[in-house]
Design a protein around this motif. Structure first.
Motif, PDB file in Angstrom:
ATOM      1  N   MET A  76      -5.264  82.178  42.110  1.00 55.96           N
ATOM      2  CA  MET A  76      -5.356  83.136  41.002  1.00 55.96           C
ATOM      3  C   MET A  76      -4.028  83.244  40.259  1.00 55.96           C
ATOM      4  N   LEU A  77      -2.923  83.264  41.008  1.00 50.62           N
ATOM      5  CA  LEU A  77      -1.625  83.386  40.358  1.00 50.62           C
ATOM      6  C   LEU A  77      -1.314  82.163  39.513  1.00 50.62           C
ATOM      7  N   LYS A  78      -1.697  80.992  39.985  1.00 50.10           N
ATOM      8  CA  LYS A  78      -1.460  79.778  39.208  1.00 50.10           C
ATOM      9  C   LYS A  78      -2.230  79.804  37.893  1.00 50.10           C
ATOM     10  N   ASN A  79      -3.443  80.350  37.909  1.00 48.64           N
ATOM     11  CA  ASN A  79      -4.188  80.492  36.667  1.00 48.64           C
ATOM     12  C   ASN A  79      -3.510  81.471  35.719  1.00 48.64           C
ATOM     13  N   LEU A  80      -2.947  82.532  36.263  1.00 46.98           N
ATOM     14  CA  LEU A  80      -2.207  83.474  35.425  1.00 46.98           C
ATOM     15  C   LEU A  80      -0.957  82.819  34.847  1.00 46.98           C
ATOM     16  N   LEU A  81      -0.259  82.040  35.675  1.00 48.34           N
ATOM     17  CA  LEU A  81       0.943  81.363  35.194  1.00 48.34           C
ATOM     18  C   LEU A  81       0.620  80.327  34.121  1.00 48.34           C
ATOM     19  N   ASP A  82      -0.580  79.748  34.170  1.00 53.13           N
ATOM     20  CA  ASP A  82      -1.002  78.838  33.109  1.00 53.13           C
ATOM     21  C   ASP A  82      -0.941  79.529  31.752  1.00 53.13           C
ATOM     22  N   ALA A  83      -1.515  80.718  31.693  1.00 54.15           N
ATOM     23  CA  ALA A  83      -1.529  81.453  30.430  1.00 54.15           C
ATOM     24  C   ALA A  83      -0.111  81.829  30.000  1.00 54.15           C
ATOM     25  N   CYS A  84       0.698  82.274  30.956  1.00 49.94           N
ATOM     26  CA  CYS A  84       2.078  82.675  30.629  1.00 49.94           C
ATOM     27  C   CYS A  84       2.914  81.471  30.214  1.00 49.94           C
ATOM     28  N   GLY A  85       2.827  80.394  30.989  1.00 52.27           N
ATOM     29  CA  GLY A  85       3.585  79.196  30.657  1.00 52.27           C
ATOM     30  C   GLY A  85       3.149  78.604  29.332  1.00 52.27           C
ATOM     31  N   ALA A  86       1.842  78.621  29.062  1.00 53.15           N
ATOM     32  CA  ALA A  86       1.339  78.097  27.791  1.00 53.15           C
ATOM     33  C   ALA A  86       1.839  78.921  26.618  1.00 53.15           C
ATOM     34  N   THR A 162       6.725  76.340  42.125  1.00 55.07           N
ATOM     35  CA  THR A 162       7.726  75.880  41.170  1.00 55.07           C
ATOM     36  C   THR A 162       7.222  74.685  40.374  1.00 55.07           C
ATOM     37  N   ALA A 163       6.618  73.743  41.072  1.00 54.20           N
ATOM     38  CA  ALA A 163       6.101  72.552  40.396  1.00 54.20           C
ATOM     39  C   ALA A 163       5.018  72.922  39.403  1.00 54.20           C
ATOM     40  N   TYR A 164       4.196  73.872  39.763  1.00 48.95           N
ATOM     41  CA  TYR A 164       3.086  74.227  38.888  1.00 48.95           C
ATOM     42  C   TYR A 164       3.579  74.862  37.591  1.00 48.95           C
ATOM     43  N   LEU A 165       4.555  75.730  37.686  1.00 49.61           N
ATOM     44  CA  LEU A 165       5.083  76.362  36.475  1.00 49.61           C
ATOM     45  C   LEU A 165       5.788  75.329  35.597  1.00 49.61           C
ATOM     46  N   CYS A 166       6.521  74.409  36.215  1.00 48.62           N
ATOM     47  CA  CYS A 166       7.188  73.339  35.446  1.00 48.62           C
ATOM     48  C   CYS A 166       6.160  72.498  34.699  1.00 48.62           C
ATOM     49  N   TYR A 167       5.092  72.142  35.392  1.00 50.95           N
ATOM     50  CA  TYR A 167       4.063  71.321  34.755  1.00 50.95           C
ATOM     51  C   TYR A 167       3.404  72.060  33.586  1.00 50.95           C
ATOM     52  N   SER A 168       3.093  73.342  33.790  1.00 53.55           N
ATOM     53  CA  SER A 168       2.389  74.110  32.771  1.00 53.55           C
ATOM     54  C   SER A 168       3.185  74.179  31.477  1.00 53.55           C
ATOM     55  N   VAL A 169       4.479  74.420  31.595  1.00 51.60           N
ATOM     56  CA  VAL A 169       5.332  74.498  30.403  1.00 51.60           C
ATOM     57  C   VAL A 169       5.476  73.122  29.758  1.00 51.60           C
ATOM     58  N   ALA A 452       6.210  62.147  39.565  1.00 50.72           N
ATOM     59  CA  ALA A 452       6.940  61.358  40.556  1.00 50.72           C
ATOM     60  C   ALA A 452       8.317  61.959  40.811  1.00 50.72           C
ATOM     61  N   THR A 453       8.953  62.452  39.761  1.00 49.59           N
ATOM     62  CA  THR A 453      10.267  63.091  39.918  1.00 49.59           C
ATOM     63  C   THR A 453      10.152  64.377  40.718  1.00 49.59           C
ATOM     64  N   LEU A 454       9.151  65.209  40.402  1.00 47.83           N
ATOM     65  CA  LEU A 454       8.944  66.431  41.169  1.00 47.83           C
ATOM     66  C   LEU A 454       8.714  66.119  42.642  1.00 47.83           C
ATOM     67  N   ASN A 455       7.939  65.075  42.907  1.00 46.53           N
ATOM     68  CA  ASN A 455       7.654  64.697  44.284  1.00 46.53           C
ATOM     69  C   ASN A 455       8.909  64.184  44.993  1.00 46.53           C
ATOM     70  N   TYR A 456       9.722  63.410  44.279  1.00 44.11           N
ATOM     71  CA  TYR A 456      10.950  62.870  44.861  1.00 44.11           C
ATOM     72  C   TYR A 456      11.925  63.996  45.221  1.00 44.11           C
ATOM     73  N   LEU A 457      11.978  65.009  44.389  1.00 42.37           N
ATOM     74  CA  LEU A 457      12.879  66.136  44.630  1.00 42.37           C
ATOM     75  C   LEU A 457      12.357  67.086  45.702  1.00 42.37           C
ATOM     76  N   GLY A 458      11.118  66.860  46.166  1.00 42.25           N
ATOM     77  CA  GLY A 458      10.544  67.747  47.170  1.00 42.25           C
ATOM     78  C   GLY A 458      10.036  69.051  46.608  1.00 42.25           C
ATOM     79  N   TRP A 459       9.782  69.101  45.296  1.00 40.84           N
ATOM     80  CA  TRP A 459       9.341  70.333  44.641  1.00 40.84           C
ATOM     81  C   TRP A 459       7.829  70.384  44.443  1.00 40.84           C
ATOM     82  N   PHE A 460       7.135  69.308  44.794  1.00 39.87           N
ATOM     83  CA  PHE A 460       5.738  69.188  44.396  1.00 39.87           C
ATOM     84  C   PHE A 460       4.782  69.738  45.454  1.00 39.87           C
TER      85      PHE A 460
END
Length: 592
Positions: A76-86, A162-169, A452-460
């Protein structure tokens, strides 16, 4: 509310217009008509925006019902962050890249280059005076948020916050706007509004089967490929492939049904709202026709998927089963597939489009399982596969009369209608294919290195213990429900949190003691603070006979599971070598 009261004493529309046209006549009538038209169109676009934005609630309910109960808060929070990040991404740079500097009849450009942070957005707005720039931004933001939230369900139960908010923006601020500019801006190279249309046609995507759904669907495909599957879905505890992939059922069919109906409801704003203005008779006809075809495609796709799946299961198992999830995703597939051509196909064609959409959903869903790609809500079959079908069906079924009505051009029509003309003209079909390939290629080029970068950094990906306990407990302080999570894993997570908290307090105390030691010896030519080594601070805090065992100095001291699909790295690498550090036995099985 107070400001609305203050306008009660303002001049009426008639008074405002008559003051400028004392003679009355046609000028006065035109003034009143223009002002009414602007108000009606603004209200219509606000109403459509509200419907499209309400789809966020539908996505949230659908995702929440499709995950296990231990991950509901996180979903649910990720869906909310989608709207905020968008909102933030589309406000800062997204709108500028999508429509900045757009002018009717202007040169073809790849990306917008003006109105960053909405500065001077109302100046030279390409739809002025039909609608205002502010309400148009709101409408476009709602579409951007929809594209971003498509990925939420696919990555459910295993993606870090963290990865999800980065992706959304990133998606709403750059990737999606470039696609919007190419297809919907009057200066885009694929736009049917461009003065120099591609092949004299331009890509027909009325409300976004390609712009919104292919963009979100391809992103979901890339993300789940890099992220990997949920534990236990395709591989056992030792990393071996299981012969029969384990289905992971969602906890609430009721929420899934509610989410689907909300999405269907919001889709009327999504598709009918694509007309943008409603104050003339032609626009009204286009909007009502779009709503009609939307309904027929969703209904036929739902029945198509449900009945076809029923027949297949009956033939394979001898038992007929009406699968609710298949019906729900079938309806959504029909909605996605009709979005591009809702204004230019006949009702009978909408039914055909829906039937094929149901089949495409079933085929693609089975293909993902065969490829061992874990999509928690089947967003890839629904949005990517049927987004492509939605774009391509325009090239087959677009009618001359409806193209003329919606785009004032029927030179190149659907291939089936071209055959009836005796020409076999497939220009529109070819442009639709080019448009689909452009969107797929653009998203892949950007999102593959991004994830791939997010995954390499361990943030994904969330770590093993967090995934097993559930992301609600791991990230949001939720409590375990009876039978949902093994008490062994919950206790391990509690001990980890206590240890991390203790370690932070100890480090803070060590720093404080070190600074105090330097201060006491400052007048005796002691070491400056920047020359005190970590060993000296540790020795000061822990005398030799009280030094802790080195194995307890790592932040993560709990058993994990890793396999060939989820190789140990970072925390997992350490845990793989410390299976019994706190008396927690090695994990030999997965918790459902």
């Amino acid at each position: 509310m107070l400001s609305s009261y203050s306008t009660m004493g303002s001049p009426t529309l008639y008074q405002s217009c008559s003051s400028g046209f004392s003679g009355g006549g046609d000028d006065l009538t035109r003034c009143i008509s223009d002002n009414l038209q602007h108000g009606i169109d603004t209200f219509f676009l606000l109403y459509a925006t509200a419907l499209v934005f309400f789809m966020q609630a539908g996505f949230a309910m659908l995702c929440a019902g499709s995950v296990r109960q231990k991950n509901v808060q996180n979903s649910m929070l990720k869906n909310l962050l989608d709207a905020c990040g968008a909102a933030l991404g589309f406000w800062s740079v997204g709108y500028a890249f999508a429509y900045g500097g757009s002018t009717a009849g202007g040169p073809t450009t790849f990306i917008g280059n003006a109105n960053f942070f909405l500065i001077n957005m109302n100046e030279d707005f390409f739809l002025s005076p039909l609608v205002g720039a502010d309400v148009f931004w709101l409408f476009q933001f709602a579409f951007a948020a929809t594209s971003a939230t498509i990925v939420a369900g696919t990555l459910a139960e295993r993606c870090q916050m963290t990865a999800y908010l980065c992706y959304s923006v990133a998606l709403t601020g750059f990737i999606y706007p470039v696609v919007v500019h190419a297809v919907w801006s009057p200066n885009g190279f694929l736009s049917p509004l461009n003065a120099n249309k591609l092949w004299g046609s331009g890509m027909i995507d009325f409300s976004g089967s390609g712009v919104v759904h292919i963009t979100g669907g391809v992103t979901a495909l890339v993300a789940t490929k890099i992220l990997g599957s949920r534990r236990g879905r395709f591989y056992d505890s030792r990393g071996e492939k299981v012969a029969n992939p384990k289905p992971i059922a969602g906890h609430s069919p009721s929420l899934q049904v509610l989410g689907t109906f909300i999405l269907w409801f919001g889709w009327y704003g999504f598709n009918a709202g694509g007309v943008v203005i409603i104050s003339n008779s032609t626009s009204g006809l286009i909007a009502s026709h779009a709503a009609l075809t939307t309904t027929l495609a969703a209904a036929s796709a739902c029945v198509s998927a449900l009945v076809t799946n029923l027949i297949i299961l009956e033939r394979l198992t001898g038992e007929a089963m009406f699968d609710l999830s298949t019906a729900l995703n079938g309806a959504l597939s029909g909605l996605v597939s009709i979005t591009a051509g809702c204004s230019v196909v006949e009702p009978w064609a909408a039914v055909v489009v829906g039937i094929v959409a149901g089949w495409i959903y079933l085929l693609t869903s089975k293909l993902l399982i065969k490829l061992r790609l874990d999509d928690a809500v089947d967003a890839i079959p629904v949005h990517f596969a049927n987004g492509v079908w939605g774009v391509m069906e325009v090239g087959f079924f677009a009618t001359p009369a409806l193209l003329e009505q919606a785009y004032n051009d029927s030179t190149h029509v659907g291939w089936f209608y071209s055959l009836s003309r005796g020409s076999g003209d497939a220009v529109l079909l070819g442009v639709q294919a080019i448009g689909s390939l452009f969107i797929i290629g653009w998203v892949l080029v950007i999102m593959v290195p991004f994830f791939a970068t997010l995954n390499y950094l361990g943030w994904f990906r969330a770590d093993t213990l967090e995934e097993m306990v559930g992301l609600d407990i791991s990230y949001h302080g939720g409590s375990a429900l009876a039978g949902d999570v093994s008490s062994e894993y919950v206790e391990a997570m509690r001990l980890r949190k206590e240890f991390n908290s203790s370690r932070r307090r100890k480090n803070k105390l060590s720093q404080t003691n070190a600074e105090s030691l330097v201060s006491e010896n400052d007048n005796e030519n002691a070491h400056p603070i920047n020359e005190i080594t970590l060993d000296e601070m540790q020795l000061h805090h822990n005398p030799p006979n009280q030094t802790e065992d080195a194995s307890t100095n790592d932040e993560y001291n709990f058993p994990v599971l890793h396999n060939e699909r989820n190789p140990p790295h970072g925390m997992d690498a350490f845990l793989a070598n410390n299976q019994n550090c706190l008396g927690v036995t090695q994990i030999d099985h997965l918790e459902a």
